[in-house]
Design a protein around this motif. Structure first.
Motif, PDB file in Angstrom:
ATOM      1  N   UNK A 456       0.833  -1.198   0.000  1.00 29.10           N
ATOM      2  CA  UNK A 456       0.000   0.000   0.000  1.00 29.10           C
ATOM      3  C   UNK A 456       0.869   1.249   0.000  1.00 29.10           C
ATOM      4  N   UNK A 457       2.021   1.182   0.650  1.00 24.54           N
ATOM      5  CA  UNK A 457       2.935   2.325   0.694  1.00 24.54           C
ATOM      6  C   UNK A 457       3.427   2.678  -0.709  1.00 24.54           C
ATOM      7  N   UNK A 460       0.487   4.071  -2.815  1.00 26.80           N
ATOM      8  CA  UNK A 460       0.191   5.474  -2.524  1.00 26.80           C
ATOM      9  C   UNK A 460       1.229   6.385  -3.162  1.00 26.80           C
ATOM     10  N   UNK A 461       2.493   5.955  -3.124  1.00 26.47           N
ATOM     11  CA  UNK A 461       3.557   6.771  -3.718  1.00 26.47           C
ATOM     12  C   UNK A 461       3.398   6.859  -5.235  1.00 26.47           C
ATOM     13  N   UNK A 462       2.993   5.772  -5.878  1.00 23.06           N
ATOM     14  CA  UNK A 462       2.770   5.791  -7.319  1.00 23.06           C
ATOM     15  C   UNK A 462       1.637   6.741  -7.692  1.00 23.06           C
ATOM     16  N   UNK A 463       0.602   6.771  -6.868  1.00 18.88           N
ATOM     17  CA  UNK A 463      -0.522   7.656  -7.147  1.00 18.88           C
ATOM     18  C   UNK A 463      -0.155   9.117  -6.906  1.00 18.88           C
ATOM     19  N   UNK A 613       8.065   4.982  -4.953  1.00 17.45           N
ATOM     20  CA  UNK A 613       7.235   4.504  -6.060  1.00 17.45           C
ATOM     21  C   UNK A 613       8.015   3.616  -7.021  1.00 17.45           C
ATOM     22  N   UNK A 614       9.292   3.885  -7.233  1.00 16.99           N
ATOM     23  CA  UNK A 614      10.053   3.190  -8.274  1.00 16.99           C
ATOM     24  C   UNK A 614      10.714   1.904  -7.792  1.00 16.99           C
TER      25      UNK A 614
END
Length: 664
Positions: A456-457, A460-463, A613-614
């Motif tokens: 989920x972390x 959320x970062x990707x979004x 995110x990456x």
């Protein structure tokens, strides 16, 4: 919809809205005969209706997207599947994907510069004979690096429909520099290709157009370089105090933060926007603020109300009088691009006639030589991609267009799985291929809808990667005599729907020659950053995307014709007679959002969402400019290199020369 044509005195006939030009071959970007994809998912296992150019590449000369006009880029057809995934409707009643039994060493999702670079870096890392499949949702190769091609009776003209130039190549990190050399691009040759004396030879200056909707009357002013703003604005329809303020801001900036130390000034600038600075410190008249609001739009995707004052201090007007001390280098709170700007001494000349589509074509030539005939970078503009050769079974690298990915899943536990399944849509069918590795080189925001395997972390970062909305339009004109008569190479519209229109870059390479004579047909580049002033940058991007989706091609076209008629009419321009072609490149997800103050208070000292995110998981890595985050060619390449190194289990930190100490 508000726009420059709101009070236009021109009729549709006078503007040429009813003239037959090729813009309507593709209405709103959707070709006739598009298949059975619907918002709720896949309408059965077979395509409904006949195959068309918008559905799948055909091995004949009729499939050639660079010449397609009308609404291009992120068309409704290209975004139908991604939007259905986002809305949670795609898998409603969808059949299980058909197993193609195709197996690859690498599948890349996204055929832009980052995705194609990842394919090439993978060959370098794992061997040139690796089997690679590149999937892309759009109908043309290159992502935002899009070639616009117009054919007249006398010649072929090229322009850029998206990613523009090789920005500050002297600051590129080793991976990007190595790749440019590998694909045959020698940046120093642009010093010969770019005609730096074009404007001076023709005596061309610049223009400003004040529209009556915003300023009370239409007013065009033209000037040559070196003219003081007190002269430029002499007859402008704005308050006298605004003219005086702008003359001071541009011509004689003073210290508008007296009594503060250098560090105190920088601390203040880091916590306010450019507009805050103009209003609260410069005390600029509201008309002057309005005039300057859109000056950052082209670089940032939004205006002075959202660009940080510290970032503005190194590239926009009004800061020279502060006496800021930069002997120790740029302040770390300046955004990454600002560090590049500060460090680079490069001229802005590293530009193919088709913009960074020239980089894409060079990558295609390296990956699939027979799909891009020719040798040497000087042949890129006069060469054509053979689209029917991109997805041949014999290729080590296959590029499959019109094929949006919909699911990425390991076969088993990601930590121990040996293969990854990638499902996608092709010709209205769901298909699955397998790969040893996957690189997701698409936008960050779509990735959470492709996989359920991430935390989920990370989700959320990707979004947290909203992109800024942009429109680049290429306009084929019968000649450029009107600009020559006015002695300008372009015009800025401070408050218009379109913010600028100008002759394309004067670049000649090999057998391709820029139209040097005013009597020759030429291309005007017209741009707009779709944003909503008054909102934080992330929300401006969302508002801009919504606006673009709601705006028809006809509305954009009318605004375009109206603004050109009003601004260039004094030079003899007639839109009904002189406009011969229009390609609107709609990029609802354009610039990667770049962290900056005052909005991103974690920058540069906190944890960056882009780094979270990456993160690679199992056999899947992420490569895109969101990962930097910075919307430039070298960032796309560097992130591709990092992703491949991650898959190989090797160190992948990148430090660019222009941003020492900041690992991308």
């Amino acid at each position: 919809m508000l726009g420059a044509s709101q009070l236009s005195d021109f009729t549709d006939d006078e503007l040429g809205m009813n003239r037959k030009i090729r813009r309507r071959d593709f209405l709103d970007g959707v070709a006739l005969g598009v298949g059975a994809l619907v918002a709720g998912g896949i309408a059965g296992s077979a395509a409904a209706g006949p195959a068309s150019a918008a559905e799948a590449p055909r091995a004949d000369a009729r499939y050639y997207p660079p010449t397609w006009q009308g609404l291009r880029g992120y068309t409704d057809a290209a975004m139908k599947v991604p939007h259905a995934l986002r809305d949670g409707t795609f898998w409603d009643d969808a059949p299980e994907p058909r197993d193609t039994h195709e197996k690859y060493d690498l599948v890349v999702v996204g055929g832009g510069i980052s995705g194609l670079s990842a394919a090439r870096y993978y060959q370098m890392e794992f061997g040139k004979n690796c089997k690679i499949l590149v999937l892309d949702a759009m109908d043309d190769i290159g992502g935002h690096a899009r070639r616009n091609e117009f054919r007249t009776t006398a010649r072929t003209l090229l322009s850029y429909g998206g990613s523009q130039s090789l920005e500050s190549p002297s600051t590129y990190a080793p991976p990007a520099r190595q790749l440019l050399t590998d694909i045959g691009i020698r940046v120093e040759r642009f010093e010969k290709y770019f005609d730096s004396g074009f404007d001076a030879r023709h005596g061309l200056g610049r223009g400003l157009f004040f529209d009556k909707e915003s300023w009370g009357k239409d007013h065009l002013v033209t000037w040559q370089g070196g003219t003081p703003y007190s002269t430029i604005l002499e007859g402008a329809p704005m308050a006298a105090q605004a003219k005086a303020d702008l003359a001071a801001i541009y011509d004689a900036p003073r210290d508008w933060m007296p009594g503060l130390s250098d560090q105190q000034k920088k601390d203040k600038l880091a916590d306010i926007t450019y507009l805050d600075y103009l209003r609260d410190y410069v005390k600029a008249h509201p008309d002057a603020q309005k005039f300057l609001q859109t000056t950052p739009n082209g670089n940032w995707g939004y205006g002075a109300d959202a660009v940080g004052a510290l970032d503005a201090s190194i590239e926009f007007a009004g800061f020279d009088g502060l006496g800021l001390d930069w002997d120790g280098g740029p302040d770390p709170r300046i955004a990454p691009t600002g560090h590049k700007v500060w460090t680079s001494e490069d001229d802005y000349i590293y530009h193919f006639p088709e913009g960074n589509a020239g980089v894409v074509y060079s990558l295609v030539r390296k990956l699939i030589p027979h799909a891009m005939p020719g040798q040497g970078m000087e042949t890129i503009p006069t060469s054509r991609i053979q689209y029917g050769e991109l997805d041949r079974r014999r290729n080590n690298v296959r590029i499959r267009l019109n094929s949006p990915a919909v699911r990425v899943v390991h076969e088993g536990d990601p930590d121990s799985a040996r293969q990854v399944q990638v499902s996608y849509v092709r010709k209205d069918r769901l298909e699955t291929v397998r790969a040893e590795h996957v690189v997701l080189a698409c936008n960050n925001q779509i990735i959470p809808f492709l996989t359920s395997e991430i935390s989920q972390r990370q989700r959320d970062a990707l979004k947290d990667s909203p992109r800024l909305a942009l429109v680049y339009t290429s306009v084929l004109v019968r000649n450029w005599k009107a600009l020559d008569n006015l002695k300008i190479s372009g015009v800025r519209f401070p408050t218009g729907y379109w913010t600028g229109a100008e002759l394309d870059f004067p670049v000649s390479m090999g057998g391709y020659h820029f139209p040097d004579k005013p009597s020759e047909s030429a291309i005007l580049h017209v741009s707009r950053a779709a944003c909503r002033p008054g909102l934080p940058p992330r929300r401006q991007g969302a508002a801009g995307r919504g606006e673009l989706i709601r705006t028809s091609f006809a509305e954009m076209e009318r605004n375009l014709r109206d603004q050109l008629a009003r601004a260039l009419g004094p030079g003899g321009f007639d839109p009904a007679r002189d406009i011969k072609g229009i390609t609107v490149n709609r990029w609802a997800h354009a610039y990667a959002y770049e962290y900056g103050r005052p909005w991103d208070t974690f920058w540069p000292y906190g944890e960056l969402p882009s780094h979270v995110a990456r993160q690679t998981w199992g056999r899947v890595a992420i490569a895109n400019t969101d990962s930097a985050p910075r919307a430039y060619v070298d960032s796309a390449m560097d992130m591709a290199w990092r992703a491949v190194r991650d898959l190989a289990g090797k160190p992948s930190d990148i430090v660019s020369r222009g941003v020492d100490g900041i690992a991308f």
